[in-house]
Write a protein that holds these residues in place. Sequence first.
Motif, PDB file in Angstrom:
ATOM      1  N   LEU A   1      31.639  10.754  41.307  1.00  0.00           N
ATOM      2  CA  LEU A   1      32.338   9.809  40.559  1.00  0.00           C
ATOM      3  C   LEU A   1      33.934   9.809  40.948  1.00  0.00           C
ATOM      4  CD1 LEU A   1      30.587  10.105  36.982  1.00  0.00           C
ATOM      5  CD2 LEU A   1      30.501   8.238  38.465  1.00  0.00           C
ATOM      6  N   ASP A   2      33.894   9.265  42.124  1.00  0.00           N
ATOM      7  CA  ASP A   2      35.323   9.128  42.558  1.00  0.00           C
ATOM      8  C   ASP A   2      35.976   7.825  42.769  1.00  0.00           C
ATOM      9  OD1 ASP A   2      33.794   7.895  44.537  1.00  0.00           O
ATOM     10  OD2 ASP A   2      34.258   9.376  46.109  1.00  0.00           O
ATOM     11  N   GLY A   3      35.334   6.901  41.832  1.00  0.00           N
ATOM     12  CA  GLY A   3      35.727   5.672  41.731  1.00  0.00           C
ATOM     13  C   GLY A   3      35.416   4.571  42.704  1.00  0.00           C
ATOM     14  N   LYS A   4      34.373   5.127  43.438  1.00  0.00           N
ATOM     15  CA  LYS A   4      34.126   4.187  44.559  1.00  0.00           C
ATOM     16  C   LYS A   4      32.559   3.935  44.730  1.00  0.00           C
ATOM     17  CE  LYS A   4      37.801   5.469  47.723  1.00  0.00           C
ATOM     18  NZ  LYS A   4      38.510   4.283  47.611  1.00  0.00           N
TER      19      LYS A   4
ATOM     20  N   MET B   1      34.590   3.887  38.329  1.00  0.00           N
ATOM     21  CA  MET B   1      35.560   4.701  37.742  1.00  0.00           C
ATOM     22  C   MET B   1      35.292   6.200  38.091  1.00  0.00           C
ATOM     23  SD  MET B   1      35.360   2.778  33.971  1.00  0.00           S
ATOM     24  CE  MET B   1      37.143   3.652  33.270  1.00  0.00           C
ATOM     25  N   THR B   2      36.501   6.958  38.097  1.00  0.00           N
ATOM     26  CA  THR B   2      36.413   8.604  38.379  1.00  0.00           C
ATOM     27  C   THR B   2      35.933   9.254  37.040  1.00  0.00           C
ATOM     28  OG1 THR B   2      38.484   8.938  37.378  1.00  0.00           O
ATOM     29  CG2 THR B   2      38.411   8.075  39.589  1.00  0.00           C
ATOM     30  N   TYR B   3      35.316  10.431  37.557  1.00  0.00           N
ATOM     31  CA  TYR B   3      34.854  11.109  36.214  1.00  0.00           C
ATOM     32  C   TYR B   3      35.718  11.210  35.333  1.00  0.00           C
ATOM     33  CZ  TYR B   3      32.773  15.178  33.914  1.00  0.00           C
ATOM     34  OH  TYR B   3      32.418  16.190  33.092  1.00  0.00           O
TER      35      TYR B   3
ATOM     36  N   ILE C   1      36.648  10.726  29.377  1.00  0.00           N
ATOM     37  CA  ILE C   1      37.546  10.575  28.268  1.00  0.00           C
ATOM     38  C   ILE C   1      36.726   9.576  26.985  1.00  0.00           C
ATOM     39  CG2 ILE C   1      38.689   8.419  28.893  1.00  0.00           C
ATOM     40  CD1 ILE C   1      41.245   9.500  28.269  1.00  0.00           C
ATOM     41  N   GLY C   2      35.664   8.853  27.388  1.00  0.00           N
ATOM     42  CA  GLY C   2      35.124   7.908  26.604  1.00  0.00           C
ATOM     43  C   GLY C   2      33.776   8.794  26.124  1.00  0.00           C
ATOM     44  N   MET C   3      33.416   9.805  26.130  1.00  0.00           N
ATOM     45  CA  MET C   3      32.270  10.351  25.669  1.00  0.00           C
ATOM     46  C   MET C   3      32.633  10.896  24.430  1.00  0.00           C
ATOM     47  SD  MET C   3      29.987  10.238  27.718  1.00  0.00           S
ATOM     48  CE  MET C   3      29.853   9.754  29.645  1.00  0.00           C
TER      49      MET C   3
ATOM     50  N   TRP D   1      32.430  30.538  35.349  1.00  0.00           N
ATOM     51  CA  TRP D   1      33.422  30.276  34.422  1.00  0.00           C
ATOM     52  C   TRP D   1      33.090  28.906  33.674  1.00  0.00           C
ATOM     53  CZ3 TRP D   1      37.072  31.772  31.752  1.00  0.00           C
ATOM     54  CH2 TRP D   1      38.303  30.738  31.364  1.00  0.00           C
ATOM     55  N   GLY D   2      33.060  27.802  34.259  1.00  0.00           N
ATOM     56  CA  GLY D   2      32.272  26.628  33.678  1.00  0.00           C
ATOM     57  C   GLY D   2      33.615  25.787  33.454  1.00  0.00           C
ATOM     58  N   TYR D   3      33.778  24.928  34.611  1.00  0.00           N
ATOM     59  CA  TYR D   3      35.072  24.137  34.215  1.00  0.00           C
ATOM     60  C   TYR D   3      34.590  22.938  33.623  1.00  0.00           C
ATOM     61  CZ  TYR D   3      39.624  23.402  35.936  1.00  0.00           C
ATOM     62  OH  TYR D   3      41.281  23.490  36.124  1.00  0.00           O
ATOM     63  N   THR D   4      33.402  22.410  33.616  1.00  0.00           N
ATOM     64  CA  THR D   4      33.124  21.338  33.174  1.00  0.00           C
ATOM     65  C   THR D   4      33.297  20.982  31.568  1.00  0.00           C
ATOM     66  OG1 THR D   4      30.541  22.027  33.150  1.00  0.00           O
ATOM     67  CG2 THR D   4      31.478  20.115  34.524  1.00  0.00           C
ATOM     68  N   PRO D   5      32.980  22.270  30.831  1.00  0.00           N
ATOM     69  CA  PRO D   5      33.323  22.220  29.440  1.00  0.00           C
ATOM     70  C   PRO D   5      34.728  22.386  29.159  1.00  0.00           C
ATOM     71  CG  PRO D   5      32.216  24.333  29.908  1.00  0.00           C
ATOM     72  CD  PRO D   5      32.112  23.136  31.027  1.00  0.00           C
ATOM     73  N   LEU D   6      35.620  23.004  30.003  1.00  0.00           N
ATOM     74  CA  LEU D   6      37.076  23.205  29.770  1.00  0.00           C
ATOM     75  C   LEU D   6      37.576  21.532  29.970  1.00  0.00           C
ATOM     76  CD1 LEU D   6      39.711  24.362  29.456  1.00  0.00           C
ATOM     77  CD2 LEU D   6      39.598  25.099  31.745  1.00  0.00           C
ATOM     78  N   GLU D   7      37.113  20.721  30.891  1.00  0.00           N
ATOM     79  CA  GLU D   7      37.763  19.494  31.155  1.00  0.00           C
ATOM     80  C   GLU D   7      37.119  18.755  29.776  1.00  0.00           C
ATOM     81  OE1 GLU D   7      36.875  19.147  35.976  1.00  0.00           O
ATOM     82  OE2 GLU D   7      35.378  18.853  34.749  1.00  0.00           O
ATOM     83  N   SER D   8      36.249  18.854  29.241  1.00  0.00           N
ATOM     84  CA  SER D   8      35.982  18.134  28.179  1.00  0.00           C
ATOM     85  C   SER D   8      36.478  18.303  26.921  1.00  0.00           C
ATOM     86  CB  SER D   8      34.701  18.420  27.707  1.00  0.00           C
ATOM     87  OG  SER D   8      33.351  17.942  28.454  1.00  0.00           O
ATOM     88  N   VAL D   9      37.087  19.704  26.792  1.00  0.00           N
ATOM     89  CA  VAL D   9      37.813  19.830  25.699  1.00  0.00           C
ATOM     90  C   VAL D   9      39.354  19.546  25.867  1.00  0.00           C
ATOM     91  CG1 VAL D   9      36.448  21.633  24.407  1.00  0.00           C
ATOM     92  CG2 VAL D   9      38.241  22.345  26.120  1.00  0.00           C
ATOM     93  N   ALA D  10      39.694  19.438  27.041  1.00  0.00           N
ATOM     94  CA  ALA D  10      40.943  19.083  27.582  1.00  0.00           C
ATOM     95  C   ALA D  10      41.234  17.462  27.183  1.00  0.00           C
ATOM     96  CB  ALA D  10      41.301  19.258  28.902  1.00  0.00           C
TER      97      ALA D  10
END
Length: 503
Positions: free
Chosen positions: A366-369, A375-377, A382-384, A396-405
Amino acid sequence: MTQPDYIFETSWEVCNKVGGIYAVLSTRAAIMQQKWPDHVCFLGPDFGEHSDIYFKEDTSLMPSLLVQLAPFKARIGRWQVPGEPIAILLRWEHLLEQKDDIYAWAWDNFGVKSHAAYGDYDESCLFGYAAGQVAEIVMKWLNQSSVSKKKVRYVAHSNEWQTAFMLFYLRHFCPEVRTLFTTHATSIGRSIAGNGKPLYDYFTGYHGDQMAEELNMVSKHSVEKQAAYWADCFTTVSDITARECAQLLDKPVDIVTPNGFEHRFVQDGVHYLKARQAARTKLIQTAQYILHESIEKNACLLCISGRQEWKNKGIDVFLDAIRRLGAERYNNADKRHVVAFVMVPYLEQPFIRIGRTSIIFVPYYLDGKDSLLKMTYYDLLIGMDMSIFPSYYEPWGYTPLESVAFHVPTITTSLSGFGVWALQQTLVKKAKTVAPVTVIERTDSNYGQVVEQITKTIHAFLALPALKVDKLRLEAAKLGQLADWKHFFPFYEKAYDIALNKR
């Protein structure tokens, strides 16, 4: 604390969005550029038009260097992320004819076993070697350009086994440069988990070299193990992976450097509300188009994302939990639609209909193209309403960190580094049923219980009144702030100090 004057950092994911390491480096760049303005240089592979999505060439930067870098067809410019650090993109194919000599050199000097190489080993290691050569050329150019007579301190940071040959090159030919090596996941640990072997129940019984032979990972494991040994500072991203390093690489890390987030990626105030509404509108319109049915605006939008690692990323658990949720809600009075998006590149499946619960597969980066959402990831995340990452193997787990951010409550497991970190935070500790980060206990043998617990958590979330959901979203954002790079980057500063003072 001793700090460098210049930092060279390389990864296969510099200006090349593949997975979580791109997120780590691209969000960390801003604080590095703030502390060392234009004294940080990222080295990455040049993939032409694909790289140009993330990179902007600037021929005014170090113009006299371009002639010296001609063999690498190097381009100098800026990474198009917050901070816009200097990046040099380079090619390495001209080294293919020297491959055997380079591998013999690596064996003689560092004990790297390249004889069993296959797949992406050649291009990765030759890129790392080329990155070392480029770093040497840039360093000598900087020394000649400097008007100061003081000794300049350099550090070079290699991420993952793919770039370890930069470390070997600089250690051998430029010993004045101090080296760091970060493994974001051990190659053997990931392979054990990905091959369906019980990583955790028999963890202390595994020997890295033996498993490398069994799993046909000799060369990659050898590069990683020797990089860990020869680095002036060896780091990893979580206590979970530090345990792997000691067991499977026979080398304890010097320091754990957890992954943070740069909150300039997140809109605030009115901009945040507009971005969230735009994302929800796009996601609901897409769901209606695919499912051929009307979906109300208050539909609950769930998601999972990441690489196509069916077991390691918990995609199997996610799908079973959503199927179970759909079956349990089939005759339920609650008619609110639940739409679960599986945002996993190349994982192409038909959508699934289960009552008022639907699963939609989005098999794109999901890079918008892409041709579907465009739309980008981050613009979609942000709409979830909630994200779910029930990982089996997750250093580590960057995806759950991105979510809470992005103010999105998330579910993860006790086998992720981020999950372990979250359990230490007050906002998660005090939660009873649904938390800003709900951490599910996961082992080698409780698959069914994990599915059941995730299903219960979603049910509980769906039952929350709107005000409680708003509070949960605010708590998620607060938790995300605790993982900002301003809190985690001091671990890197300590790593630089270790490297500069080790030899």
